[in-house]
Design a protein around this motif. Structure first.
Motif, PDB file in Angstrom:
ATOM      1  N   TRP A  35       5.911   8.447  -1.505  1.00 54.26           N
ATOM      2  CA  TRP A  35       6.684   7.276  -1.123  1.00 54.26           C
ATOM      3  C   TRP A  35       6.068   6.045  -1.779  1.00 54.26           C
ATOM      4  O   TRP A  35       4.840   5.867  -1.758  1.00 54.26           O
ATOM      5  CB  TRP A  35       6.706   7.071   0.388  1.00 54.26           C
ATOM      6  N   TYR A  36       6.957   5.227  -2.340  1.00 54.00           N
ATOM      7  CA  TYR A  36       6.570   3.954  -2.932  1.00 54.00           C
ATOM      8  C   TYR A  36       7.418   2.859  -2.303  1.00 54.00           C
ATOM      9  O   TYR A  36       8.549   3.083  -1.884  1.00 54.00           O
ATOM     10  CB  TYR A  36       6.818   3.950  -4.435  1.00 54.00           C
ATOM     11  N   VAL A  37       6.881   1.634  -2.304  1.00 56.34           N
ATOM     12  CA  VAL A  37       7.622   0.469  -1.832  1.00 56.34           C
ATOM     13  C   VAL A  37       7.656  -0.564  -2.963  1.00 56.34           C
ATOM     14  O   VAL A  37       6.690  -0.687  -3.732  1.00 56.34           O
ATOM     15  CB  VAL A  37       6.990  -0.131  -0.561  1.00 56.34           C
ATOM     16  N   GLN A  38       8.779  -1.253  -3.059  1.00 57.94           N
ATOM     17  CA  GLN A  38       8.934  -2.269  -4.106  1.00 57.94           C
ATOM     18  C   GLN A  38       9.405  -3.574  -3.487  1.00 57.94           C
ATOM     19  O   GLN A  38      10.484  -3.628  -2.887  1.00 57.94           O
ATOM     20  CB  GLN A  38       9.920  -1.794  -5.173  1.00 57.94           C
ATOM     21  N   TYR A  39       8.603  -4.602  -3.646  1.00 59.82           N
ATOM     22  CA  TYR A  39       8.983  -5.940  -3.205  1.00 59.82           C
ATOM     23  C   TYR A  39       9.667  -6.656  -4.369  1.00 59.82           C
ATOM     24  O   TYR A  39       9.468  -6.288  -5.526  1.00 59.82           O
ATOM     25  CB  TYR A  39       7.759  -6.704  -2.714  1.00 59.82           C
ATOM     26  N   PRO A  40      10.461  -7.678  -4.105  1.00 56.12           N
ATOM     27  CA  PRO A  40      11.205  -8.367  -5.165  1.00 56.12           C
ATOM     28  C   PRO A  40      10.315  -8.795  -6.320  1.00 56.12           C
ATOM     29  O   PRO A  40       9.233  -9.364  -6.106  1.00 56.12           O
ATOM     30  CB  PRO A  40      11.811  -9.558  -4.433  1.00 56.12           C
ATOM     31  N   ASN A  41      10.755  -8.479  -7.522  1.00 56.68           N
ATOM     32  CA  ASN A  41      10.059  -8.865  -8.745  1.00 56.68           C
ATOM     33  C   ASN A  41       8.640  -8.315  -8.826  1.00 56.68           C
ATOM     34  O   ASN A  41       7.777  -8.908  -9.462  1.00 56.68           O
ATOM     35  CB  ASN A  41      10.043 -10.389  -8.895  1.00 56.68           C
ATOM     36  N   ARG A  42       8.437  -7.193  -8.171  1.00 53.68           N
ATOM     37  CA  ARG A  42       7.134  -6.540  -8.219  1.00 53.68           C
ATOM     38  C   ARG A  42       7.309  -5.093  -8.660  1.00 53.68           C
ATOM     39  O   ARG A  42       8.392  -4.525  -8.589  1.00 53.68           O
ATOM     40  CB  ARG A  42       6.467  -6.579  -6.837  1.00 53.68           C
ATOM     41  N   GLY A  43       6.222  -4.484  -9.085  1.00 45.95           N
ATOM     42  CA  GLY A  43       6.269  -3.062  -9.413  1.00 45.95           C
ATOM     43  C   GLY A  43       6.236  -2.215  -8.157  1.00 45.95           C
ATOM     44  O   GLY A  43       6.192  -2.729  -7.041  1.00 45.95           O
ATOM     45  N   LEU A  44       6.250  -0.922  -8.342  1.00 40.90           N
ATOM     46  CA  LEU A  44       6.202   0.001  -7.210  1.00 40.90           C
ATOM     47  C   LEU A  44       4.778   0.116  -6.686  1.00 40.90           C
ATOM     48  O   LEU A  44       3.831   0.261  -7.458  1.00 40.90           O
ATOM     49  CB  LEU A  44       6.698   1.386  -7.627  1.00 40.90           C
ATOM     50  N   GLN A  45       4.664   0.073  -5.368  1.00 40.97           N
ATOM     51  CA  GLN A  45       3.360   0.153  -4.724  1.00 40.97           C
ATOM     52  C   GLN A  45       3.267   1.465  -3.960  1.00 40.97           C
ATOM     53  O   GLN A  45       4.141   1.776  -3.142  1.00 40.97           O
ATOM     54  CB  GLN A  45       3.183  -1.037  -3.779  1.00 40.97           C
TER      55      GLN A  45
END
Lengths: 114, 114
Positions: A35-45
């Motif tokens: 599972w990855y999370v992506q915040y606006p204008n950011r890469g996948l975390q």
């Protein structure tokens, strides 16, 4: 071929309520699941992954996911959602044959309202 | 520890112009990936490097896309000439190896082709 399905485009919950983001997968062999999370204008975390062992995996920021082989699912959960959890969440699978290629779902947008 | 670094963060060009993206992976990570992320979709693999060798470029449109990782560290992805349909986010990721290793993503380069 491997694939991932995230059946919900959007999930809306109130702050403090449980959060679940669904994911099902299809692979020819045993899966590695992420599972990855992506915040606006950011890469996948990176949040968490299942490789082997305990079906319940704990990750960053209070998230956890449960691997269910019979249902080919790997749902992401958080007992008490925060407004700051609002983001785009991606489930990904890698099978042990094509062990480098991550296949991602289309993503689920989570909105947590105050 | 520094994460994956990408530059530029944003790029606007006219169609038929060339463009290049740069990526510096996490120190010690031998495996480097370039992904394409279209709006509302999950990332799709373009190319994977093991050190300086491109071990999978099957999804790279070779008529206009090229990539290199000459010294097995940083990498450049080039498009020449760019087309309107190339507008997307280009993500770089790195991992210690293949298999079950976690891929860590950079912030991406958002390309707009006019």
């Amino acid at each position: 071929a491997q694939s991932v399905a995230q059946p919900e485009d959007q999930v809306n919950v109130a702050e403090g309520n449980p959060l679940t983001v669904k994911c099902t997968y299809s692979v020819s062999g045993n899966p590695y699941l992420f599972w990855y999370v992506q915040y606006p204008n950011r890469g996948l975390q990176f949040l968490l992954k299942y490789i082997t062992g305990d079906n319940l995996v704990k990750g960053s920021y209070g998230f956890e996911a449960e691997f269910n082989k019979s249902q080919t699912s790997f749902h992401l959960k958080k007992p008490s959602a925060l407004v700051s959890d609002s983001a785009l969440y991606f489930c990904a699978v890698r099978d042990m044959v094509h062990d480098y290629k991550l296949s991602f779902g289309a993503g689920t947008t989570v909105t947590v309202r105050a | 520890e520094a994460g994956v670094v990408q530059s530029p963060r944003y790029k606007i060009i006219e169609k038929k112009q060339p463009v290049a993206f740069w990526c510096n992976p996490i120190s010690g990570h031998n495996t480097l990936y370039w992904y394409l992320q279209n709006l509302g979709q999950g990332p799709e693999l373009l190319i994977r490097y093991e050190n300086e060798e491109a071990v999978d470029d099957s999804q790279l449109p070779k008529d206009r896309f090229s990539a290199e990782r000459l010294k097995g560290v940083d990498s450049t992805l080039k498009i020449q000439p760019a087309e309107l349909g190339d507008s997307a986010v280009y993500l770089c990721a790195s991992s210690l190896g293949a298999g079950g290793e976690t891929q860590y993503f950079g912030p991406g380069t958002r390309l707009l082709v006019l």
